[in-house]
Design an enzyme around this catalytic site. Sequence first.
Site, mmCIF file in Angstrom:
data_model
loop_
_atom_site.group_PDB
_atom_site.id
_atom_site.type_symbol
_atom_site.label_atom_id
_atom_site.label_comp_id
_atom_site.label_asym_id
_atom_site.label_seq_id
_atom_site.Cartn_x
_atom_site.Cartn_y
_atom_site.Cartn_z
ATOM 1 N N CYS B 165 38.878 -7.554 17.758
ATOM 2 C CA CYS B 165 38.278 -8.598 18.603
ATOM 3 C C CYS B 165 39.271 -9.613 19.144
ATOM 4 O O CYS B 165 38.877 -10.559 19.830
ATOM 5 C CB CYS B 165 37.146 -9.265 17.832
ATOM 6 S SG CYS B 165 35.982 -8.029 17.224
ATOM 7 N N HIS B 293 35.824 -18.753 18.744
ATOM 8 C CA HIS B 293 35.490 -17.350 18.495
ATOM 9 C C HIS B 293 34.004 -17.266 18.122
ATOM 10 O O HIS B 293 33.298 -16.423 18.636
ATOM 11 C CB HIS B 293 36.390 -16.787 17.399
ATOM 12 C CG HIS B 293 36.283 -15.309 17.245
ATOM 13 N ND1 HIS B 293 36.443 -14.454 18.311
ATOM 14 C CD2 HIS B 293 36.001 -14.531 16.167
ATOM 15 C CE1 HIS B 293 36.273 -13.203 17.887
ATOM 16 N NE2 HIS B 293 36.013 -13.220 16.596
ATOM 17 N N HIS B 327 28.789 -10.707 21.219
ATOM 18 C CA HIS B 327 30.194 -10.522 20.859
ATOM 19 C C HIS B 327 30.696 -9.266 21.572
ATOM 20 O O HIS B 327 30.332 -8.149 21.199
ATOM 21 C CB HIS B 327 30.341 -10.392 19.351
ATOM 22 C CG HIS B 327 31.770 -10.431 18.881
ATOM 23 N ND1 HIS B 327 32.844 -10.421 19.750
ATOM 24 C CD2 HIS B 327 32.301 -10.483 17.626
ATOM 25 C CE1 HIS B 327 33.967 -10.452 19.060
ATOM 26 N NE2 HIS B 327 33.666 -10.494 17.775
#
Lengths: 278, 401
Positions: B165, B293, B327
């Site tokens: 990620c 994040h 996400h």
Amino acid sequence: MSPLRIHIEGIGLWSKHLGNYAALQSLLVGDTLEPPLSKPAATTLPPNERRRAPESVLLAVEVAGQAVAMSGRAPASLACVFSSSHGDQAITDYMCATLASAPTELSPIRFHNSVHNAPAGYWTIATGCHEPSTAVCAHRMSFGAGLLEAISQALADQCPVLLVCSDIAGAYPLVEETGCTQSFGCALVLAPAVSGTTLASLDITLAPSGSVETLPEPLAGWRDANASADALLLLALLARGHGRCQVDAAATLGLHIELQQVAMPGLDVHHRNVEHVA
Amino acid sequence: MSDPMTPLAVTAYTATSAIGHGLAAQLDALRHARSGLRPNDFSSAPLQCWIGRVDGVENTRLPAEHAVWECRNNRLAWLGLNQDGFLDRVREARERYGARRIALMLGTSTASIGETETAYRRLDADGGFPDDMLRPAIHAPHSLAAFVTAVLALEGPCLTISTACSSSAKVFASAERMIRLGLVDAAVVGGVDTLCDSVLFGFNALELVSSQPCRPFDAARNGISIGEAAGFALLERVDAAPDAPRLLGYGEASDAHHMSTPHPEGLGAELALRDTLARAGLDALQVDYINLHGTASTKNDEVEAALVSRAFHAHTRSSSTKGFTGHTLGAAGIIEATIALQAIKHGLIPGNLGGSMPDPGCGPQFAWKNEHQRVDVALSNSFGFGGNNACLAFARAGFSA
């Protein structure tokens, strides 16, 4: 522009036929091959991690450990670039087969081990390394592209960088697509300046790809059998101690590599390696 | 700590995610606090969860001469490349610098693995891939960058970065180094990840997926919502575009802690942040906005909220935009970079959508609703599995630290 000058301080190598860089040197001076090896020892990992780690991690950690030991540097001090054309093909095979039959039974451990940066993760955890780590690929050009990325980091930020390029063998049916029929891994510790541990210095120039580089057997066959084994072009050059080679770094881009200087004859590298292992 | 770097100009950028195709749609959704999440309707046996699915991917077709690269991930890449005039901007750069002088650095966590999954669902009687699935270049994680370099007709360095990620945040760092060394004059950076069974069932197996729309930094958060997205940016030297926003700095660091859990004190995240500020020549006081994040996983948000509290002054604004897009994994870095750039351009601090009951660990820096103020400097955090942390710093043209 002027060539990029980079210095090699450590070399790691593992395949079924070559347990380290010294084995390649011996082969190239005419010695016979040792019997095939079973699996990489990866002793940098603590024993419990070694049992749990997937094969791609064992291979990458083994060659990384060899190269860093040869360099004499502390592993925690090295930024690292892990390159692999296909990541862990055994896990890809497991995941795709499980998703096709019983998706809700997917193993959480195998899923987190499936990320392309699993070797970088295991390596930084095992060595306590907080430096930047990355995981890259460029299909059949993964060695050249990874080398360029590692050199770029070493020269731009004036820091030593560990490069690992490795692919494990695939199994049917995936292997028909990946073409990786044998495991191969190699690692280099690259530094921006000459030091007491410099083994060789390289001048590297970006060049159009196209010139077809050949290797003698059995290296040629090993190169065909693994995407990461393009590295054999450079490793054979280092073992030879003089000359040049070119590796592909992108579809239309190559790295022209000129070996400028070898600090010590090949067998000394062997001895130094042995000392570090001992 | 790193020395300050020479900033780069971000001369073009674009984003396509569940909140729309292109920057105008993204800005509109942010302004109206409109989430793109929907109940999971992806795959033949959908899990009970919410996803950030991009409309129109199925109907997108690649140019005929690039049909060999056909797959959901490359269709989304193509859809994304066609927004905001991005293709034209790359073409102009190619004419200006030459195809060999532009690097391509793309992040992805799973690339076209969805095609490999499909092949395994349709194996022949002998256990092999069906004939139409014998496509070696698609069953490789480099398929995205290989497609994009072909379609953009670029001939410079071309690299896939796949650090889960943080992938498409780290592309900025790799590109900056190559430009600084003079290997290239410009770089196309970005990332694309698409919904696939590997990530939906994988994160589900780790018990990290919420059955509801994700709630970043909410006290009752219980997991992520997975999304898909494509984003790209064009980086050049500042003298080529003095009026463009700037990449001011970046930082990268490793947790050295655990494969799928962040360091409990956010050690790697803080090292990446400190390195970013050092490269950007910034004091934390000068940071106006941080796109966090903020995945809505219990652990990430706890650790990240604590980092914001200890590293920043109360006037710094921060939020996660995962409640809008989900996400988007390997694409999260670039999507959230474009949101940081839009925050600078439009003076919009997007509210932390989905966080209705703030976690007690969240300090005064959190923007729970949209706020309007001048933003000169914006950061974006991206953290990945394997303890892989990256942070980016952007600033408006003319900003001087």
